[in-house]
Design an enzyme around this catalytic site. Structure first.
Site, PDB file in Angstrom:
ATOM      1  N   TYR A 130     -20.382-131.896  49.628  1.00 46.57           N
ATOM      2  CA  TYR A 130     -19.285-131.642  48.682  1.00 46.57           C
ATOM      3  C   TYR A 130     -17.943-131.542  49.418  1.00 46.57           C
ATOM      4  CZ  TYR A 130     -16.856-129.517  44.714  1.00 46.57           C
ATOM      5  OH  TYR A 130     -15.987-129.257  43.681  1.00 46.57           O
TER       6      TYR A 130
ATOM      7  N   ASP B 255     -21.369-120.042  53.666  1.00 47.70           N
ATOM      8  CA  ASP B 255     -20.586-119.500  52.550  1.00 47.70           C
ATOM      9  C   ASP B 255     -19.220-119.045  53.075  1.00 47.70           C
ATOM     10  OD1 ASP B 255     -20.279-118.594  49.838  1.00 47.70           O
ATOM     11  OD2 ASP B 255     -20.456-116.543  50.593  1.00 47.70           O
TER      12      ASP B 255
ATOM     13  N   PHE C  29     -22.881-113.424  36.766  1.00 45.14           N
ATOM     14  CA  PHE C  29     -22.733-111.968  36.545  1.00 45.14           C
ATOM     15  C   PHE C  29     -22.599-111.648  35.053  1.00 45.14           C
ATOM     16  CE2 PHE C  29     -20.779-110.626  40.956  1.00 45.14           C
ATOM     17  CZ  PHE C  29     -21.970-110.963  41.562  1.00 45.14           C
TER      18      PHE C  29
HETATM   19  O1  LIG Z   1     -15.951-122.026  41.071  1.00 48.47           O
HETATM   20  C1  LIG Z   1     -15.356-122.907  41.641  1.00 48.47           C
HETATM   21  O2  LIG Z   1     -14.377-123.430  41.124  1.00 48.47           O
HETATM   22  C2  LIG Z   1     -15.796-123.382  42.984  1.00 48.47           C
HETATM   23  O3  LIG Z   1     -17.160-123.008  43.110  1.00 48.47           O
HETATM   24  C3  LIG Z   1     -17.821-123.367  44.283  1.00 48.47           C
HETATM   25  O4  LIG Z   1     -17.472-122.551  45.339  1.00 48.47           O
HETATM   26  P1  LIG Z   1     -18.036-121.058  45.575  1.00 48.47           P
HETATM   27  O5  LIG Z   1     -16.821-120.254  45.813  1.00 48.47           O
HETATM   28  O6  LIG Z   1     -19.096-121.016  46.592  1.00 48.47           O
HETATM   29  O7  LIG Z   1     -18.649-120.639  44.143  1.00 48.47           O
HETATM   30  P2  LIG Z   1     -19.787-119.592  43.691  1.00 48.47           P
HETATM   31  O8  LIG Z   1     -21.126-120.239  43.717  1.00 48.47           O
HETATM   32  O9  LIG Z   1     -19.288-119.071  42.405  1.00 48.47           O
HETATM   33  O10 LIG Z   1     -19.802-118.449  44.814  1.00 48.47           O
HETATM   34  C4  LIG Z   1     -18.747-117.543  45.000  1.00 48.47           C
HETATM   35  C5  LIG Z   1     -19.238-116.394  45.829  1.00 48.47           C
HETATM   36  O11 LIG Z   1     -20.115-115.607  45.044  1.00 48.47           O
HETATM   37  C6  LIG Z   1     -21.366-115.430  45.693  1.00 48.47           C
HETATM   38  N1  LIG Z   1     -22.388-115.392  44.620  1.00 48.47           N
HETATM   39  C7  LIG Z   1     -22.682-116.471  43.843  1.00 48.47           C
HETATM   40  C8  LIG Z   1     -23.584-116.379  42.801  1.00 48.47           C
HETATM   41  C9  LIG Z   1     -24.253-115.163  42.580  1.00 48.47           C
HETATM   42  O12 LIG Z   1     -25.102-115.006  41.657  1.00 48.47           O
HETATM   43  N2  LIG Z   1     -23.954-114.110  43.367  1.00 48.47           N
HETATM   44  C10 LIG Z   1     -23.036-114.179  44.375  1.00 48.47           C
HETATM   45  O13 LIG Z   1     -22.778-113.166  45.048  1.00 48.47           O
HETATM   46  C11 LIG Z   1     -21.491-116.603  46.650  1.00 48.47           C
HETATM   47  O14 LIG Z   1     -22.323-116.275  47.729  1.00 48.47           O
HETATM   48  C12 LIG Z   1     -20.037-116.796  47.055  1.00 48.47           C
HETATM   49  O15 LIG Z   1     -19.717-115.934  48.117  1.00 48.47           O
HETATM   50  C13 LIG Z   1     -17.601-124.848  44.470  1.00 48.47           C
HETATM   51  O16 LIG Z   1     -18.093-125.296  45.671  1.00 48.47           O
HETATM   52  C14 LIG Z   1     -16.186-125.279  44.326  1.00 48.47           C
HETATM   53  O17 LIG Z   1     -16.082-126.651  44.319  1.00 48.47           O
HETATM   54  C15 LIG Z   1     -15.641-124.846  43.079  1.00 48.47           C
HETATM   55  O18 LIG Z   1     -14.269-125.217  43.052  1.00 48.47           O
END
Ligand SMILES: O=C(O)[C@H]1O[C@H](OP(=O)(O)OP(=O)(O)OC[C@H]2O[C@@H](n3ccc(=O)[nH]c3=O)[C@H](O)[C@@H]2O)[C@H](O)[C@@H](O)[C@@H]1O
Length: 267
Positions: free
Chosen positions: A99, A225, A145
């Protein structure tokens, strides 16, 4: 939808398509990490071949082309907050790189069509976006969440929950993208909300807004991450006069109403 001159076509951008258009918002690509990592070679193909096909279409029609890039081009950023001039810190051989590198090469292709063919292009780097109508099983943190809190399931915090993200409500993103498309500057522009939260802060806010009885369950984090993420949006503010308006607490409340309806819990 329902307008006489609106046409919906189901098509995979990896294949070429012949259409007549004036503007292209090129958004096609899975964006949730669980989805883009599910079939990573297809994700790379979508980013590279899909973007090349859409740029080819824009060139033939002389259409203006906007690429939806991402904060992920900054990888696990060493600069904080991230400015558009920052080149990023991406692992090219990691599980996220289909990605991250896919979007980076999509930006490269976009700029090369601009320089080589004089195509009118625009680049937006989208930061974490949430809102009503997200898939209940999207897998990203805000929808996870909210759905968990509504269903009385534990909120799944990955890692120790100290990693940060900056969450933008969907209507702010749409206004930002239209401002970039209709503006005179190529970009790239960061389009995001600079309010920064740890995942534990987000979990506690969701508890407060949705269900104070919800519990938190810690899970192992995924590889590479990003540890923190926050957009510097000075460029978009100064050049486009755009800035986000919806605070996280208010955006969450609007999302909850929609999720309740779709989960059959009443509005
Ligand atoms: O939401 C978005 O717009 C972005 O989401 C992702 O990036 P990321 O920040 O990794 O998105 P999440 O999967 O929502 O994770 C955010 C954080 O929350 C954490 N997380 C995720 C899901 C969960 O159930 N619990 C949790 O603690 C992850 O470890 C991470 O640190 C995508 O890779 C991006 O392209 C996109 O722009």
């Amino acid at each position: 939808m329902g307008k006489p001159n609106f046409e919906l076509i189901r098509h995979d951008v990896v294949e070429r398509v012949l259409l007549e258009v004036d503007q292209i918002y090129h958004l096609a690509c899975p964006a949730s990490p669980i989805h883009y990592k599910y079939n990573p070679i297809k994700t790379s193909k979508t980013s590279f071949l899909g973007t090349m096909n859409m740029l080819g279409l824009a060139k033939r029609c002389r259409a203006r082309f906007l690429i939806s890039s991402t904060s992920e081009v900054y990888g696990d950023p060493l600069q904080h907050p991230q400015e558009e001039t920052y080149w990023g810190n991406v692992n090219p051989v990691g599980e996220r790189s289909c990605y991250d590198e896919g979007k980076r090469v999509a930006e490269t292709l976009t700029m090369d069509y601009h320089r080589e063919h004089g195509l009118e292009v625009r680049i937006v780097r989208i930061f974490n976006t949430y809102g009503p109508r997200m898939a209940l099983d999207d897998g990203r943190v805000v929808s996870n969440f909210v759905a968990q809190a509504l269903k009385n399931e534990p909120l799944t915090v990955y890692g120790d929950g100290t990693q940060t993200r900056s969450f933008q409500f969907v209507t702010d993103l749409v206004k930002g993208m239209v401002a970039v498309m209709d503006g005179a500057h190529v970009g790239p522009f960061n389009i995001g909300n600079p309010g920064e939260f740890t995942m534990l802060e987000l979990a506690n806010l969701v508890k407060e807004v949705v269900n104070p009885k919800a519990t938190i369950e810690f899970r192992e984090n995924t590889s590479d991450d990003p540890s923190r993420r926050r957009p510097n949006i000075t460029k978009a503010k100064e050049i486009l006069g755009w800035e986000p308006k919806v605070a996280l607490r208010d955006g969450l409340a609007m999302m909850v109403q929609d999720f309740k309806k779709r989960l059959g819990l009443g509005a």
